[in-house]
Design an enzyme around this catalytic site. Structure first.
Site, PDB file in Angstrom:
ATOM      1  N   LYS A  57       0.810  -1.213   0.000  1.00 51.58           N
ATOM      2  CA  LYS A  57       0.000   0.000   0.000  1.00 51.58           C
ATOM      3  C   LYS A  57       0.846   1.268   0.000  1.00 51.58           C
ATOM      4  CE  LYS A  57      -4.245  -2.002   1.706  1.00 51.58           C
ATOM      5  NZ  LYS A  57      -3.848  -3.440   1.781  1.00 51.58           N
TER       6      LYS A  57
HETATM    7  C1  LIG Z   1      -4.474  -4.502   1.056  1.00 53.44           C
HETATM    8  C2  LIG Z   1      -3.731  -5.768   0.894  1.00 53.44           C
HETATM    9  C3  LIG Z   1      -4.127  -6.754  -0.036  1.00 53.44           C
HETATM   10  C4  LIG Z   1      -5.376  -6.625  -0.875  1.00 53.44           C
HETATM   11  O1  LIG Z   1      -5.303  -5.631  -1.863  1.00 53.44           O
HETATM   12  P1  LIG Z   1      -6.647  -5.106  -2.562  1.00 53.44           P
HETATM   13  O2  LIG Z   1      -6.195  -3.978  -3.419  1.00 53.44           O
HETATM   14  O3  LIG Z   1      -7.549  -4.666  -1.445  1.00 53.44           O
HETATM   15  O4  LIG Z   1      -7.222  -6.233  -3.323  1.00 53.44           O
HETATM   16  C5  LIG Z   1      -3.344  -7.881  -0.147  1.00 53.44           C
HETATM   17  N1  LIG Z   1      -2.252  -8.071   0.622  1.00 53.44           N
HETATM   18  C6  LIG Z   1      -1.844  -7.149   1.519  1.00 53.44           C
HETATM   19  C7  LIG Z   1      -0.656  -7.437   2.352  1.00 53.44           C
HETATM   20  C8  LIG Z   1      -2.560  -5.973   1.685  1.00 53.44           C
HETATM   21  O5  LIG Z   1      -2.158  -5.070   2.590  1.00 53.44           O
END
Ligand SMILES: *Cc1c(COP(=O)(O)O)cnc(C)c1O
Length: 526
Positions: A113
């Site tokens: 993120k």
């Molecule tokens: C947020 C997240 C996801 C999922 O991503 P999306 O964009 O919500 O599908 C997968 N793995 C980790 C470690 C995350 O923080």
């Protein structure tokens, strides 16, 4: 480029307005009026670009230069990725025959993120600075970011927004219910504009409070609330870039020009996977996109049945609710960004040769019908033609916790060994299933979404008895000592909106004083 809401209306927003607004007032998500195509010679032109240059080339297709000049955009991008530990920002690592991982976690909080939230923080700051030229005191535009987290999003948002002028950030987490590392990552950030609120309650309580604050028109108008979750268009856009960088990286190494790449994406709210789909639509060559879910498998079930349904009807009554899994960042009931894909599916399945504008309106109506029935009946059923379209572009499957743990183990004992976090492991497990049906010319790239140290319990449990030395083999230097660092967090003794509101308003008074002094002294964050 203008943006509009998936649920219709006359609103046509600039990029800036779409990013600052987040969620459309009618409940829809903002999407661009058109998906731009890549320039004719993109493959030759971009082949040796750095991540930052690629990001500039792609983002420029979606942001008018009269909104952000080419030079300003490059500065924002460079600043967003200067804190990444890897020179390639999102490196690709080969881990098997025709198998690679795309490591997205070399940013400040060790989670994917960061790629989007570092940029979002800089965009927010850029827009506010421009609005505030020559303004003093109460006249200055401010942004109050409020979000709830069960872990990953909170720390990445805090690191994206710390020390930004005219922005305050409030992150609610359920007290004692986030992992110790994630709690430490959030609460050891002591910049004055960062406010951690530990709520005595569950994650759902936190989320409900945040929703109530956004719905409070007066509170929202007074403080201009900003959204940092993946419904924000800038997050999707930022994430399209690594599909391109990975494409070029893998292509350079492939023996045959006819080789194809399949991306496999561990999915929760469908933001990451949707970014891959936009890349595909722009013209990046790739095989069907692979969607990997854990036991919270609304997406996998959609591709199976054409029903977008909160609860799995086949597992009987009382089976509702989010299931707790080893991959908590993917523990969701519905995938908020799926609405965007559904809009495109509705749009593209329309017959006839009406104008694009007429088709857009019709697609909004269809989409709105589906989302209303999800709200009312807990499910929407799409026509066969729509499901067929979806199946042409995606494959989807799920992995149980036991398969996830086995997968972590099997890659640890492989040659070369690889330590995957549980979210990445869901992707690896599902990729293995897809590989059985893939043409031999397909090479897979699994998106690795978190560093394994962030999910130490799942990793050590999966590798128990394997002689893993966690502190030596997994734990990054930066995490050591994090638990002992000073913290700043405000406790709220009950999950009540009024209590949280009070904490926020008090803190904002203080922030305003601090920020005015800062704006006055001309010192701004770098
Ligand atoms: C947020 C997240 C996801 C999922 O991503 P999306 O964009 O919500 O599908 C997968 N793995 C980790 C470690 C995350 O923080």
């Amino acid at each position: 480029m203008k943006y509009f809401s998936t649920r219709g209306g006359d609103e046509r927003l600039s990029f800036e307005e779409a990013v600052l607004t987040g969620l459309a007032p009618n409940g829809g998500l903002y999407i661009p009026l058109e998906i731009p195509s890549l320039p004719e010679n993109w493959e030759a032109l971009w082949a040796d670009y750095t991540f930052q240059q690629l990001s500039h080339a792609i983002l420029s297709l979606f942001i008018s230069p009269d909104e952000i000049s080419s030079k300003e955009l490059q500065i924002l991008i460079d600043r967003s990725y200067e804190n990444f530990r890897h020179p390639e920002v999102t490196p690709v690592v080969p881990i098997g025959d025709k198998l690679h991982v795309l490591e997205l976690w070399h940013g400040p909080t060790y989670a994917f993120k960061d790629v989007a939230l570092q940029l979002l923080g800089n965009l927010f700051e850029f827009f506010l600075k421009r609005r505030n030229v020559g303004k003093v005191g109460k006249a200055r535009d401010k942004l109050t970011v409020v979000g709830a987290t069960s872990g990953d999003t909170g720390s990445a948002a805090i690191y994206g927004l710390r020390n930004k002028l005219d922005i305050s950030i409030f992150i609610l987490h359920p007290k004692g219910r986030v992992s110790p590392i994630q709690e430490a990552q959030m609460t050891t950030v002591t910049d004055p504009n960062v406010h951690n609120i530990a709520v005595k309650g569950t994650f759902d309580d936190c989320q409900d409070i945040v929703k109530a604050l956004f719905a409070d028109k007066e509170f929202n108008a007074t403080h201009r609330l900003g959204a940092i979750n993946s419904i924000n268009w800038a997050r999707i856009l930022a994430q399209t870039v690594y599909y391109f960088s990975a494409y070029f990286h893998v292509k350079r190494q492939l023996p045959s020009p006819s080789a194809q790449i399949q991306f496999v994406v561990p999915s929760g709210n469908f933001g990451d996977a949707l970014a891959g789909w936009y890349a595909k639509r722009m013209g990046l060559p790739m095989a069907q996109l692979g969607i990997a879910t854990n036991a919270n498998d609304i997406l996998a079930r959609f591709w199976q049945t054409g029903r977008y349904e909160k609860n799995d009807a086949s597992s009987g009554p009382g089976s509702g609710g989010v299931k707790e899994t080893l991959s908590p960042a993917m523990d969701i009931l519905v995938s908020s960004n799926f609405e965007r894909l559904l809009w495109y599916l509705a749009f593209e399945s329309l017959q006839g040769d009406e104008s694009a504008e007429t088709k857009r309106l019709k697609a909004c109506e269809v989409l709105k019908g589906w989302m209303d029935s999800v709200k009312i009946d807990g499910k929407a059923v799409v026509p066969t033609a729509v499901l067929e379209l979806a199946r042409k572009e995606f494959v989807a499957d799920r992995a149980s916790d036991s398969l996830t743990a086995e997968t972590i183990k099997s890659y640890y004992t492989a040659k070369p060994p690889y330590i995957a976090d549980p979210h990445t492991a869901v992707g690896l497990a599902v990729a293995r299933v897809f590989a059985q049906y893939n043409e031999p010319n397909i090479h897979q790239v699994v998106l690795s979404t978190a560093h394994p140290a962030k999910f130490s319990e799942a990793v050590t449990m999966s590798l128990s008895g394997m002689g893993l030395d966690f502190d030596k083999e997994v734990l990054p230097e930066e995490f050591k000592g994090l638990l002992e660092k000073p913290r700043r967090v405000k406790d709220v003794e009950a999950a009540e909106v009024a209590l949280v509101k009070h904490v926020i308003e008090k803190a904002l008074e203080h922030d305003t004083e601090v920020q005015e002094a800062k704006a006055h002294s001309g010192k701004v964050s770098s």
